[in-house]
Design an enzyme around this catalytic site. Structure first.
Site, short mmCIF file in Angstrom:
data_model
loop_
_atom_site.label_atom_id
_atom_site.label_comp_id
_atom_site.label_asym_id
_atom_site.label_seq_id
_atom_site.Cartn_x
_atom_site.Cartn_y
_atom_site.Cartn_z
N PHE A 6 0.95 -1.28 0.05
CA PHE A 6 0.02 -0.10 -0.15
C PHE A 6 1.01 1.25 -0.02
O PHE A 6 1.76 1.38 0.85
CB PHE A 6 -1.01 -0.08 1.02
CG PHE A 6 -2.14 0.94 1.32
CD1 PHE A 6 -3.04 0.91 0.40
CD2 PHE A 6 -2.11 1.74 2.46
CE1 PHE A 6 -4.06 1.95 0.74
CE2 PHE A 6 -2.99 2.67 2.57
CZ PHE A 6 -4.14 2.80 1.43
N TRP A 54 -0.40 -8.65 4.25
CA TRP A 54 -1.68 -8.03 4.85
C TRP A 54 -2.84 -8.22 4.15
O TRP A 54 -2.87 -8.12 3.06
CB TRP A 54 -1.46 -6.29 5.03
CG TRP A 54 -2.57 -5.81 5.72
CD1 TRP A 54 -2.46 -5.14 6.86
CD2 TRP A 54 -3.77 -5.20 5.00
NE1 TRP A 54 -3.76 -4.51 7.40
CE2 TRP A 54 -4.41 -4.39 6.23
CE3 TRP A 54 -4.67 -5.32 4.04
CZ2 TRP A 54 -5.72 -3.92 6.07
CZ3 TRP A 54 -5.82 -4.82 3.88
CH2 TRP A 54 -6.54 -4.18 4.92
N SER A 80 3.45 -6.93 2.18
CA SER A 80 2.05 -6.28 2.96
C SER A 80 1.06 -6.50 1.78
O SER A 80 0.52 -7.49 2.00
CB SER A 80 2.44 -4.67 3.03
OG SER A 80 1.46 -4.50 3.94
N MET A 81 0.30 -5.50 1.41
CA MET A 81 -0.94 -5.73 0.75
C MET A 81 -0.60 -6.47 -0.68
O MET A 81 -1.37 -7.15 -1.12
CB MET A 81 -1.72 -4.27 0.34
CG MET A 81 -2.43 -3.93 1.58
SD MET A 81 -3.45 -2.74 0.75
CE MET A 81 -4.18 -2.06 2.35
N ASP A 118 5.87 -6.46 13.88
CA ASP A 118 5.03 -5.70 12.60
C ASP A 118 3.86 -5.39 13.69
O ASP A 118 3.09 -6.22 14.22
CB ASP A 118 4.83 -6.84 11.77
CG ASP A 118 4.04 -6.14 10.50
OD1 ASP A 118 3.44 -5.01 10.95
OD2 ASP A 118 4.13 -6.56 9.42
N HIS A 166 7.33 -4.27 10.06
CA HIS A 166 6.50 -4.45 8.79
C HIS A 166 7.22 -4.00 7.45
O HIS A 166 6.94 -4.59 6.36
CB HIS A 166 5.34 -3.55 8.92
CG HIS A 166 4.38 -3.64 7.72
ND1 HIS A 166 3.62 -4.69 7.58
CD2 HIS A 166 3.91 -2.68 6.79
CE1 HIS A 166 2.98 -4.68 6.47
NE2 HIS A 166 3.13 -3.42 5.96
O1 9J3 Z 1 0.54 -2.84 2.12
C1 9J3 Z 1 0.59 -2.55 3.58
O2 9J3 Z 1 1.49 -1.94 3.67
C2 9J3 Z 1 -0.62 -2.66 4.17
C3 9J3 Z 1 -0.74 -2.13 5.40
C4 9J3 Z 1 -1.69 -0.95 5.51
O3 9J3 Z 1 -1.52 0.15 5.42
O4 9J3 Z 1 -2.98 -1.54 5.85
C5 9J3 Z 1 -3.86 -0.43 6.32
C6 9J3 Z 1 -5.00 -0.05 5.31
#
Ligand code: 9J3
Ligand code: ZN
Length: 310
Positions: free
Chosen positions: A111, A204, A179-180, A225, A257
């Site tokens: 993200f 995530w 993450s995402m 994280d 994270h």
């Molecule tokens: O891609 C990410 O770092 C997902 C973590 C995040 O900010 O989720 C909150 C919507």
């Protein structure tokens, strides 16, 4: 395989006849050829022929921890304007074509992030013998399901239309992401079971359960994280994978994270081993995965099935 030994060639000229025609030179050459065959089988050359996907020399702990593997790497950028379904990216690939085709991996950032956030994985993995496509997403706020679709679009572009398509074995593909992008990695594996490896990095996702995945999946989490805490992300992701799916969980110690956004030897060595083991079917890397990585200064926890079933 090496040539069959002389004794399995009944139709060849009888030994005494050859000896008379070629004399001591012929006999010396035969001895040299036999010696080369023996050395080749002793050094693993015969294994390479048993597994047509095996690439590069026999691995060691030093070789999987190294900043670069044995292959020199070239790179080419793919404009977002030239593709559809994802945001372009950079392809890192072994420069030489002497070893034939390679497996390929697409990698998604998280993200708000760009391909630069996961760029270190490009040369790190490609130099071990993979074509690696670090991508940008259509927008930096795309959610995991979209990132999953985009990883698949990137792989389709890579094997069907990219300038390196002839260097890739289209049947040996994997996905990774941060993450995402790690959440998208799980989505991609769920929707395309033909993928041969998946590695979410501090993934995530609002969906915590992945019983549909049959792709061998290595879940990498970080003990510190606070954005995708392992207790609500990586651990349930791992635990929900079918027990019939080859799976592993590695929790990085002293990590956050954003640990996957910088070069990291622990991430690299287990990612390389997982991709080699499941994209290349290269069992020479099984030694680094089974028995499971020991708890150490850099690993807080590990879980998985050993031995692997695929
Ligand atoms: O891609 C990410 O770092 C997902 C973590 C995040 O900010 O989720 C909150 C919507
Ligand atoms: Zn689910």
């Amino acid at each position: 395989m090496n040539d069959a030994p002389e004794t399995s060639r009944p139709t060849r000229t009888p030994h005494h006849h050859r000896r008379r025609r070629f004399g001591r030179l012929g006999s010396g050459l035969a001895t040299a050829a036999a010696l080369v065959g023996l050395l080749t089988s002793l050094t693993g050359g015969a294994q390479a022929a048993d597994n047509p996907y095996e690439r590069g020399p026999a691995p060691t702990t030093a070789s999987i921890e190294a900043a670069r593997g044995p292959y020199a790497v070239s790179q080419t950028s793919v404009s977002r304007l030239a593709v559809s379904g994802f945001g372009g990216g950079t392809v890192y690939y072994p420069t030489s074509t002497a070893d034939g085709t390679f497996g390929a991996v697409a990698v998604s950032p998280g993200f708000t992030a760009y391909q630069s956030s996961i760029a270190w994985l490009g040369p790190r993995l490609a130099s071990q013998g993979f074509v690696v496509f670090t991508i940008d997403t259509l927008t930096t706020s795309d959610q995991p399901d979209s990132r999953g679709t985009q990883l698949l679009a990137a792989l389709d572009y890579l094997v069907e239309r990219s300038s390196v398509r002839s260097r890739i074995d289209a049947g040996r593909l994997g996905v990774m992401g941060h993450s995402m992008g790690g959440g998208g990695t799980l989505e991609a594996a769920k929707s395309r079971p033909s993928l041969q490896a998946a590695i979410p990095l501090t993934g995530w996702n609002l969906d915590k359960t992945w019983p549909e995945i049959t792709t061998p999946t290595l879940v990498i989490g970080a003990d510190g994280d606070t954005i995708a805490p392992v207790a609500t992300h990586s651990e349930p992701f791992y635990a929900s994978l079918p027990s019939s799916t080859d799976r592993a969980y590695v929790e990085l110690r002293g990590a956050t994270h954003f640990t996957p956004n910088s070069s990291n030897t622990t991430i690299a060595k287990y990612s390389i081993s997982w991709l080699k083991r499941f994209i290349d079917n290269d069992t020479r890397y099984e030694q680094f995965l089974c028995p499971l990585p020991a708890v150490s200064l850099t690993i807080a926890e590990s879980r998985g099935n050993c031995p692997h079933t695929s």
